[in-house]
Design a protein around this motif. Structure first.
Motif, PDB file in Angstrom:
ATOM      1  N   GLU A  13       0.828  -1.215   0.000  1.00 29.40           N
ATOM      2  CA  GLU A  13       0.000   0.000   0.000  1.00 29.40           C
ATOM      3  C   GLU A  13       0.859   1.261   0.000  1.00 29.40           C
ATOM      4  O   GLU A  13       0.433   2.294  -0.502  1.00 29.40           O
ATOM      5  CB  GLU A  13      -0.979  -0.023   1.168  1.00 29.40           C
ATOM      6  N   GLU A  35      -8.247   9.299  -6.152  1.00 29.23           N
ATOM      7  CA  GLU A  35      -9.024   8.671  -5.079  1.00 29.23           C
ATOM      8  C   GLU A  35      -9.590   7.321  -5.518  1.00 29.23           C
ATOM      9  O   GLU A  35      -9.568   6.353  -4.764  1.00 29.23           O
ATOM     10  CB  GLU A  35     -10.172   9.600  -4.627  1.00 29.23           C
ATOM     11  N   GLU A  36     -10.094   7.272  -6.739  1.00 33.62           N
ATOM     12  CA  GLU A  36     -10.621   6.009  -7.269  1.00 33.62           C
ATOM     13  C   GLU A  36      -9.489   4.999  -7.464  1.00 33.62           C
ATOM     14  O   GLU A  36      -9.631   3.811  -7.161  1.00 33.62           O
ATOM     15  CB  GLU A  36     -11.357   6.252  -8.583  1.00 33.62           C
ATOM     16  N   GLU A  38      -6.660   4.826  -5.792  1.00 34.42           N
ATOM     17  CA  GLU A  38      -6.236   4.332  -4.482  1.00 34.42           C
ATOM     18  C   GLU A  38      -7.166   3.236  -3.980  1.00 34.42           C
ATOM     19  O   GLU A  38      -6.709   2.216  -3.461  1.00 34.42           O
ATOM     20  CB  GLU A  38      -6.173   5.481  -3.477  1.00 34.42           C
ATOM     21  N   THR A  39      -8.466   3.433  -4.131  1.00 31.03           N
ATOM     22  CA  THR A  39      -9.442   2.433  -3.693  1.00 31.03           C
ATOM     23  C   THR A  39      -9.272   1.139  -4.484  1.00 31.03           C
ATOM     24  O   THR A  39      -9.227   0.042  -3.909  1.00 31.03           O
ATOM     25  CB  THR A  39     -10.877   2.973  -3.860  1.00 31.03           C
ATOM     26  N   ARG A  40      -9.191   1.258  -5.812  1.00 31.33           N
ATOM     27  CA  ARG A  40      -9.010   0.070  -6.649  1.00 31.33           C
ATOM     28  C   ARG A  40      -7.712  -0.655  -6.318  1.00 31.33           C
ATOM     29  O   ARG A  40      -7.674  -1.878  -6.192  1.00 31.33           O
ATOM     30  CB  ARG A  40      -8.977   0.446  -8.129  1.00 31.33           C
ATOM     31  N   ARG A  42      -5.828  -0.586  -3.581  1.00 30.10           N
ATOM     32  CA  ARG A  42      -5.894  -1.251  -2.277  1.00 30.10           C
ATOM     33  C   ARG A  42      -6.651  -2.574  -2.389  1.00 30.10           C
ATOM     34  O   ARG A  42      -6.251  -3.582  -1.813  1.00 30.10           O
ATOM     35  CB  ARG A  42      -6.586  -0.346  -1.268  1.00 30.10           C
TER      36      ARG A  42
END
Length: 156
Positions: A13, A35-36, A38-40, A42
């Protein structure tokens, strides 16, 4: 099992910001908001069906590979995997970085619970790289300018 070599290691991460920069260089026209991403990212890093490895450069990451295991089909005793991305920054090409990343992906694929057929498509610029690893390009398909390659691990 630890899948790494001198140049490549599994992504963490802590690498997400640098991975975002690398993907932006690889395909700027397909980029999502940070932001998207980072979510994907992770999600992929925490999903055992995915493997993401990075290569350390002198000052930052110099490349990455992302591989997915689609799992067993209905009729076979093997799974199908795909290398979605392999990218090495231009200044690190011809340094062994791409080979190290591909080898880490192959090691991960070999270590899966079921035998795997791993495939991927190459950009026109990367065909010679894969051929130098001993693979033969398959120009039949939806995008003949981006041939396919296959590593069949069912017998290994």
């Amino acid at each position: 099992m630890t899948i790494s070599n001198e140049l490549a290691r599994p992504a963490t991460e802590a690498d997400i910001g640098c991975l975002y920069e690398l993907t932006t260089m690889f395909t700027p026209e397909l980029q999502v908001r940070i932001e998207e991403f980072e979510t994907r990212c992770r999600g992929l890093l925490n999903d055992p069906r995915w493997f993401v490895a990075v290569a350390n450069g002198p000052n930052a990451l110099s490349g990455y590979v992302a591989v997915q295991d689609f799992g067993l089909g209905l009729r076979g005793s093997f799974c199908v995997g795909r290398i979605h991305d392999l990218f090495v920054i231009p200044t690190a090409r011809r340094s062994g970085t791409g080979r190290a990343l591909v080898e880490s992906a192959f090691a991960w694929a070999k270590d899966r619970p079921s035998p795997m057929i791993l495939d991927w498509q190459a950009t026109p610029e990367s065909v010679l790289f894969y051929e130098s690893l001993g693979f033969k390009a398959d120009y039949v398909g939806d995008f003949p300018e981006c041939p396919g390659f296959t590593l069949d691990l069912r017998q290994n």
